[in-house]
Write a protein that holds these residues in place. Structure first.
Motif, mmCIF file in Angstrom:
data_model
loop_
_atom_site.group_PDB
_atom_site.id
_atom_site.type_symbol
_atom_site.label_atom_id
_atom_site.label_comp_id
_atom_site.label_asym_id
_atom_site.label_seq_id
_atom_site.Cartn_x
_atom_site.Cartn_y
_atom_site.Cartn_z
ATOM 1 N N SER A 1 62.687 113.316 39.297
ATOM 2 C CA SER A 1 63.148 113.700 37.967
ATOM 3 C C SER A 1 63.796 115.075 37.954
ATOM 4 O O SER A 1 64.668 115.348 37.122
ATOM 5 C CB SER A 1 61.970 113.691 36.988
ATOM 6 O OG SER A 1 60.974 114.626 37.391
ATOM 7 N N SER A 2 63.424 115.931 38.881
ATOM 8 C CA SER A 2 63.947 117.296 38.855
ATOM 9 C C SER A 2 65.049 117.557 39.871
ATOM 10 O O SER A 2 65.886 118.448 39.676
ATOM 11 C CB SER A 2 62.805 118.292 39.109
ATOM 12 O OG SER A 2 62.202 118.062 40.375
ATOM 13 N N MET A 3 65.078 116.772 40.984
ATOM 14 C CA MET A 3 66.014 117.081 42.056
ATOM 15 C C MET A 3 66.880 115.897 42.482
ATOM 16 O O MET A 3 68.049 116.059 42.779
ATOM 17 C CB MET A 3 65.243 117.622 43.272
ATOM 18 C CG MET A 3 64.417 118.863 42.969
ATOM 19 S SD MET A 3 63.451 119.441 44.392
ATOM 20 C CE MET A 3 64.754 120.064 45.446
ATOM 21 N N GLY A 4 66.320 114.698 42.560
ATOM 22 C CA GLY A 4 67.103 113.545 42.961
ATOM 23 C C GLY A 4 66.422 112.724 44.034
ATOM 24 O O GLY A 4 65.463 113.165 44.671
ATOM 25 N N ILE A 5 66.956 111.516 44.239
ATOM 26 C CA ILE A 5 66.330 110.568 45.161
ATOM 27 C C ILE A 5 66.242 111.118 46.576
ATOM 28 O O ILE A 5 65.208 111.018 47.241
ATOM 29 C CB ILE A 5 67.118 109.245 45.177
ATOM 30 C CG1 ILE A 5 67.144 108.619 43.790
ATOM 31 C CG2 ILE A 5 66.511 108.280 46.173
ATOM 32 C CD1 ILE A 5 68.046 107.412 43.704
ATOM 33 N N GLN A 6 67.348 111.678 47.065
ATOM 34 C CA GLN A 6 67.383 112.087 48.465
ATOM 35 C C GLN A 6 66.334 113.147 48.782
ATOM 36 O O GLN A 6 65.821 113.220 49.899
ATOM 37 C CB GLN A 6 68.784 112.596 48.859
ATOM 38 C CG GLN A 6 69.242 113.844 48.140
ATOM 39 C CD GLN A 6 70.027 113.541 46.877
ATOM 40 O OE1 GLN A 6 69.710 112.593 46.152
ATOM 41 N NE2 GLN A 6 71.060 114.325 46.625
ATOM 42 N N TYR A 7 65.981 113.950 47.776
ATOM 43 C CA TYR A 7 64.989 115.001 48.005
ATOM 44 C C TYR A 7 63.570 114.434 48.094
ATOM 45 O O TYR A 7 62.684 115.071 48.664
ATOM 46 C CB TYR A 7 65.087 116.062 46.918
ATOM 47 C CG TYR A 7 66.372 116.857 47.009
ATOM 48 C CD1 TYR A 7 66.523 117.868 47.945
ATOM 49 C CD2 TYR A 7 67.451 116.569 46.166
ATOM 50 C CE1 TYR A 7 67.715 118.587 48.044
ATOM 51 C CE2 TYR A 7 68.646 117.283 46.262
ATOM 52 C CZ TYR A 7 68.765 118.281 47.195
ATOM 53 O OH TYR A 7 69.950 118.988 47.304
ATOM 54 N N VAL A 8 63.368 113.246 47.528
ATOM 55 C CA VAL A 8 62.075 112.589 47.704
ATOM 56 C C VAL A 8 61.867 112.251 49.180
ATOM 57 O O VAL A 8 60.803 112.517 49.754
ATOM 58 C CB VAL A 8 61.993 111.304 46.852
ATOM 59 C CG1 VAL A 8 60.688 110.562 47.143
ATOM 60 C CG2 VAL A 8 62.101 111.620 45.380
ATOM 61 N N PHE A 9 62.896 111.689 49.793
ATOM 62 C CA PHE A 9 62.796 111.342 51.211
ATOM 63 C C PHE A 9 62.681 112.592 52.081
ATOM 64 O O PHE A 9 61.949 112.596 53.085
ATOM 65 C CB PHE A 9 64.007 110.510 51.625
ATOM 66 C CG PHE A 9 64.077 109.178 50.930
ATOM 67 C CD1 PHE A 9 63.115 108.208 51.169
ATOM 68 C CD2 PHE A 9 65.092 108.900 50.033
ATOM 69 C CE1 PHE A 9 63.174 106.976 50.524
ATOM 70 C CE2 PHE A 9 65.159 107.675 49.387
ATOM 71 C CZ PHE A 9 64.196 106.708 49.632
ATOM 72 N N ALA A 10 63.380 113.656 51.707
ATOM 73 C CA ALA A 10 63.260 114.912 52.447
ATOM 74 C C ALA A 10 61.846 115.476 52.330
ATOM 75 O O ALA A 10 61.286 116.002 53.309
ATOM 76 C CB ALA A 10 64.284 115.921 51.931
ATOM 77 N N SER A 11 61.251 115.358 51.152
ATOM 78 C CA SER A 11 59.878 115.834 50.951
ATOM 79 C C SER A 11 58.892 115.026 51.788
ATOM 80 O O SER A 11 57.966 115.585 52.400
ATOM 81 C CB SER A 11 59.500 115.738 49.468
ATOM 82 O OG SER A 11 60.339 116.548 48.682
ATOM 83 N N PHE A 12 59.081 113.719 51.821
ATOM 84 C CA PHE A 12 58.228 112.873 52.657
ATOM 85 C C PHE A 12 58.335 113.285 54.132
ATOM 86 O O PHE A 12 57.332 113.348 54.853
ATOM 87 C CB PHE A 12 58.619 111.410 52.505
ATOM 88 C CG PHE A 12 58.080 110.750 51.271
ATOM 89 C CD1 PHE A 12 57.046 111.312 50.549
ATOM 90 C CD2 PHE A 12 58.600 109.542 50.822
ATOM 91 C CE1 PHE A 12 56.536 110.715 49.403
ATOM 92 C CE2 PHE A 12 58.103 108.924 49.698
ATOM 93 C CZ PHE A 12 57.067 109.506 48.985
ATOM 94 N N ALA A 13 59.560 113.550 54.585
ATOM 95 C CA ALA A 13 59.759 113.971 55.968
ATOM 96 C C ALA A 13 59.023 115.274 56.259
ATOM 97 O O ALA A 13 58.379 115.417 57.309
ATOM 98 C CB ALA A 13 61.251 114.126 56.254
ATOM 99 N N ALA A 14 59.093 116.223 55.343
ATOM 100 C CA ALA A 14 58.426 117.515 55.531
ATOM 101 C C ALA A 14 56.913 117.342 55.611
ATOM 102 O O ALA A 14 56.244 117.981 56.446
ATOM 103 C CB ALA A 14 58.792 118.458 54.389
ATOM 104 N N ILE A 15 56.360 116.476 54.780
ATOM 105 C CA ILE A 15 54.919 116.230 54.788
ATOM 106 C C ILE A 15 54.483 115.656 56.134
ATOM 107 O O ILE A 15 53.467 116.066 56.709
ATOM 108 C CB ILE A 15 54.535 115.283 53.639
ATOM 109 C CG1 ILE A 15 54.709 115.991 52.290
ATOM 110 C CG2 ILE A 15 53.099 114.785 53.793
ATOM 111 C CD1 ILE A 15 54.567 115.081 51.091
#
Length: 222
Positions: free
Chosen positions: A183-197
């Motif tokens: 909701s705040s950044m976009g779809i692609q950043y969800v996948f980037a966040s998952f990768a970082a985790i």
């Protein structure tokens, strides 16, 4: 004749130490406890966050028919099952720590590619997110076994139980993270966040997890 046989000596069975939750954070078990908690949390945050979110993503963002969205989600689950079977056949040869570290380092690759591409098509998401999910699934399905291996009998139920509590926390955190980031950044950043985790989980595993391959449990967990 005339000689009396010596009386047999009574051999006492060794006393079993009682379970004490504080022992999870003492000695060799401190690193094991913290590392397994991190593995439970990071792997399940991504795995459950992915598998619960993707059908909604296909439906609401890419406007796919409901039947197609569910079918894509089913394909992702099937990929996870296939990967779990492969892991079951190979993990004893590779070793737990090596497998987990490799999986947690490899799974972020398709997620980062997806983030870089922008996740602009459902096929991109199906292939790349599905691949990442399958790799992570090799970690999630076998963590119960690994948790039992790194603790002695007196701590096994307690260690596995507290570790799996982080499974629940990770499973809850995944969807929350998806909603917040999307909701705040976009779809692609969800996948980037998952990768970082997952990368954080890989680093912790690499530094602190213990290898159980070819080791006797009594020697491994005194």
């Amino acid at each position: 004749a005339g000689h009396e046989l010596p009386e047999p000596k009574l051999i006492q069975a060794p006393l079993h130490r009682k379970s004490d939750w504080r022992e999870l954070f003492q000695g060799v078990y401190l690193k094991r406890t913290l590392s397994i908690w991190a593995m439970w949390f990071t792997a399940y945050t991504v795995a459950n966050g992915t598998i619960t979110w993707l059908p909604t993503l296909y439906r609401q963002v890419f406007n796919l028919p409901l039947q197609t969205s569910i079918f894509y989600g089913f394909l992702t689950s099937v990929g996870g099952v296939i990967a779990a079977v492969i892991c079951a056949l190979l993990i004893d040869k590779v070793g737990r720590k090596r497998w987990y570290t490799g999986a947690l380092l490899l799974a972020p690759v398709p997620l980062l590619v997806l983030a870089w591409l922008g996740a602009t098509s459902p096929i991109q998401v199906l292939v790349l997110a599905g691949l990442a999910y399958a790799i992570v699934q090799t970690v999630t399905f076998s963590l119960y076994l690994y948790s039992a291996e790194i603790y002695p009998t007196r701590l096994r139920a307690l260690g596995t139980g507290t570790g799996s509590a982080w499974l629940r926390l990770g499973s809850s955190a995944g969807p929350i993270l998806v909603g917040t980031v999307m909701s705040s950044m976009g779809i692609q950043y969800v996948f980037a966040s998952f990768a970082a985790i997952l990368i954080v989980g890989a680093i912790i595993t690499m530094l602190f997890a213990v290898e159980t391959k070819d080791r006797v449990l009594e020697e491994l967990s005194p």
